[in-house]
Design an enzyme around this catalytic site. Structure first.
Site, short mmCIF file in Angstrom:
data_model
loop_
_atom_site.label_atom_id
_atom_site.label_comp_id
_atom_site.label_asym_id
_atom_site.label_seq_id
_atom_site.Cartn_x
_atom_site.Cartn_y
_atom_site.Cartn_z
N ASP A 129 4.22 -34.43 12.62
CA ASP A 129 3.31 -35.49 12.19
C ASP A 129 4.02 -36.46 11.24
O ASP A 129 4.94 -36.10 10.51
CB ASP A 129 2.08 -34.90 11.49
CG ASP A 129 1.15 -34.20 12.47
OD1 ASP A 129 1.31 -34.39 13.69
OD2 ASP A 129 0.25 -33.48 12.01
N GLU A 159 5.00 -29.34 16.12
CA GLU A 159 4.34 -28.75 14.95
C GLU A 159 3.24 -27.77 15.32
O GLU A 159 3.17 -26.68 14.76
CB GLU A 159 3.76 -29.90 14.10
CG GLU A 159 3.26 -29.48 12.74
CD GLU A 159 2.99 -30.68 11.82
OE1 GLU A 159 3.65 -31.72 11.98
OE2 GLU A 159 2.12 -30.56 10.94
N TYR A 186 0.82 -1.22 0.00
CA TYR A 186 0.00 0.00 0.00
C TYR A 186 0.86 1.27 0.00
O TYR A 186 0.48 2.28 -0.58
CB TYR A 186 -0.97 0.00 1.19
CG TYR A 186 -2.23 -0.79 0.94
CD1 TYR A 186 -3.12 -0.43 -0.07
CD2 TYR A 186 -2.55 -1.90 1.72
CE1 TYR A 186 -4.28 -1.16 -0.30
CE2 TYR A 186 -3.72 -2.63 1.50
CZ TYR A 186 -4.58 -2.25 0.48
OH TYR A 186 -5.73 -2.96 0.26
#
Lengths: 387, 387
Positions: free
Chosen positions: A266, A214, A118
């Protein structure tokens, strides 16, 4: 981090980038931007086409350095010229971004990448054309600038979202506030987007290692079970793929405090990839690896072999889908996984299992199984680490 | 939050739920679960079909209470019976979840909603059937339990992800740690998932109001510009739609510390909806409104009228798409927006504009425009608030 009149005590909050070290760093980065600008001006004076050499950020220009065990950017570069219709816009965009970064540095301010978009967006003088139409245009320009002048985005005073928390026996100074990370409340110390040495300094550390998990929900399990107290370690999480801030902090704690980093992720391709990014860096941002990667990081689980090893039931199984299998095969092909027999076995075993497993699934055995048995067992036994 | 031997000093970290107040609360919630179980046992003894009455959580059973200005759950309930083939599984699932929550409370532990799913998942004795196949099954059961025994999920010791940060002149105690939120580092105090009084207590507050912003990147603008210092206020963000934890904390600071809440959100249907949830609660979780909603919260921007009012350029415009328009029309239809002329004008003006605007877009005017002009101007002028 703001420019303020003379305040630098802890109780007032925030001295941050006003320190002498911060000022020196800012000066150095500003100098690099000026150097780029001067080069352009010099070309113009000599009536040559102004141009800059921008290292190529693509898989084709990413190499795995087996000695350092990190991803590195190659030497390929492209020339970005002003007097070339196909490049003129990008050339001007690069100079515009560089000039706004210079302002941020001079004003001792920072901006988000969205904010920078911006800041830079306006009509090109005398036309109805915009300098930028979309943030998708400005983000890559920031990365171009990083590699061109060899300054991290954080050094250009540009930040992204912050994510990730930490608990453990470490006292650090963040923006002038001295923080004992053993007592930061039940969500821990919030890791900011910019973790450069001019913002964060380490004061005291009694930790033996870092355990990186995680997700925040897993982190809370460790927090609640006081794992950081019992094992004198720092427990961090990145809410999924860790941000640059989190990676930089892990790297700095590893380097400066000599703390080993263990990753608990995981058992799926996504977990493998998170590990890979922490360890050797990401393909997109290969140029940052030398300051963000932790090549000595160990993967301690969840491993495809844990199903049998830990006597789990089929309650923990989540079937692999086609996307998982495709992604697993891709990861096997990465040069930094190739030739690593143990990783090949690990990933092939997952495909053979036909299922993946989440860290939280270990709770199926017992609420505190993860914190009282699984992780202590993993950390004790280097044979179970994947490197 | 864990059960630990005698440690309760601040420097040791974490006393949290071991306090006397926490113990009393835990006992009360455990008692409610026991009550449910006793009722079932009683029916069985009387050779009646065991059943429970579960209030219906659907739009059809949600009312807007204009006097309290919050969403409320109606009186409709469904009977969940054991001796009914279509309900037996859900009946057993409800009892299973209740029993695990009871265990969590007794053990002074908490679990994530995912963790609870794994805790509850096992073979139904003597069959190959699983108690739960997916978390999509267990999450609604937790909500059923909340409304049935009138206990918040947090009181059942179940948490979700944590998101959101805070900075400002408030000292609070979180899990036994006394935290001065003026000096928590450059990402602020991390708001946890559970913000109940037994975990978080307010100690000292010098703030005049709370400014809640949508995103962490906007929050950082305020942090860096020391808005919280200059205006003696608390600045919070929720990383988008605020979590239950963030909403509960806002409500508690509003109620207990008498702090007005001002919301600074994007000028789009999503921003309107975030405001609506903070103010009167969400449709899905209407039963929580009386403990989470802040009916006096004010929307201070970004307003559809700000484009002209603040002399913005078309650099800030993002075109509305069909989804935005559809959503805006839906919001206009909500009873709690209807009859509010100023909101009708606001939303119609957005559709008439044909564009939406982000909070960060204000930076287009000047990096510090938001913090030095826009928000001070908005807070000074109640005529610009949307209620």
């Amino acid at each position: 981090m703001a420019k303020r009149a003379g305040k630098s005590t802890d109780s007032a909050g925030g001295s941050g980038r006003s320190s002498a070290a911060a000022k020196a760093k800012a000066k150095e980065t500003a100098r690099k931007i000026e150097g780029l600008a001067e080069m352009i001006v010099e070309s113009a004076r000599k009536r040559k086409s102004p141009k800059m050499e921008i290292p190529i950020r693509a898989l084709s220009n990413v190499n795995f350095n087996p000695k350092k065990a990190i991803l590195e950017m190659g030497k390929a570069a492209q020339s970005r010229q002003f007097f070339d219709l196909s490049m003129a816009k990008k050339f001007m965009q690069t100079m515009l971004v560089a000039s706004h970064c210079k302002n941020l540095i001079d004003e001792e301010k920072t901006s988000s990448i969205r904010g920078l978009f911006y800041l830079c967006k306006h009509d090109v003088a005398g036309t109805k054309e915009k300098t930028f139409n979309d943030q998708d245009e400005s983000d890559p320009i920031i990365e171009d600038l990083e590699v061109t002048i060899d300054a991290l985005r954080e050094e250009l005073h540009v930040y992204a979202s912050n994510r990730g928390n930490l608990v453990g026996p470490i006292t650090l100074v963040d923006d002038g506030n001295t923080l004992d990370c053993m007592r930061m409340g039940s969500a821990g110390y919030a890791v900011p987007s910019i973790c450069e040495p001019d913002v964060i300094q380490f004061k005291k550390c009694g930790a033996k290692y870092i355990l990186h998990v995680e997700k925040d929900t897993v982190w809370r399990r460790f927090y609640e079970d006081r794992f950081h107290e019992k094992h004198r370690c720092i427990v961090t999480h990145g809410s999924g793929q860790p941000t640059r801030g989190m990676r930089r902090l892990l790297r700095r704690m590893h380097d400066e405090l000599k703390l080993p980093v263990y990753c608990l992720l995981d058992n799926d391709p996504w977990g493998y990839y998170i590990y890979s990014v922490i360890k050797q860096g990401s393909i997109n941002l290969a140029y940052e690896s030398r300051r963000m990667a932790v090549p000595q990081a160990k993967f301690i689980g969840v491993s495809s072999f844990d199903y049998e090893r830990c006597g789990l039931t089929d309650d923990v199984k989540i079937g692999l889908d086609d996307k998982d299998i495709k992604r697993a095969k891709q990861i096997l092909e990465y040069p930094w996984f190739q030739g690593k027999k143990h990783w090949e076995k690990e990933i092939r075993k997952m495909m053979q299992n036909g299922f993946k497993m989440e860290v939280e699934a270990m709770i199926n055995k017992r609420l505190t199984y993860l914190t009282e048995e699984y992780v202590p067992m993993k950390i004790r036994d280097p044979k179970q680490w994947l490197d």
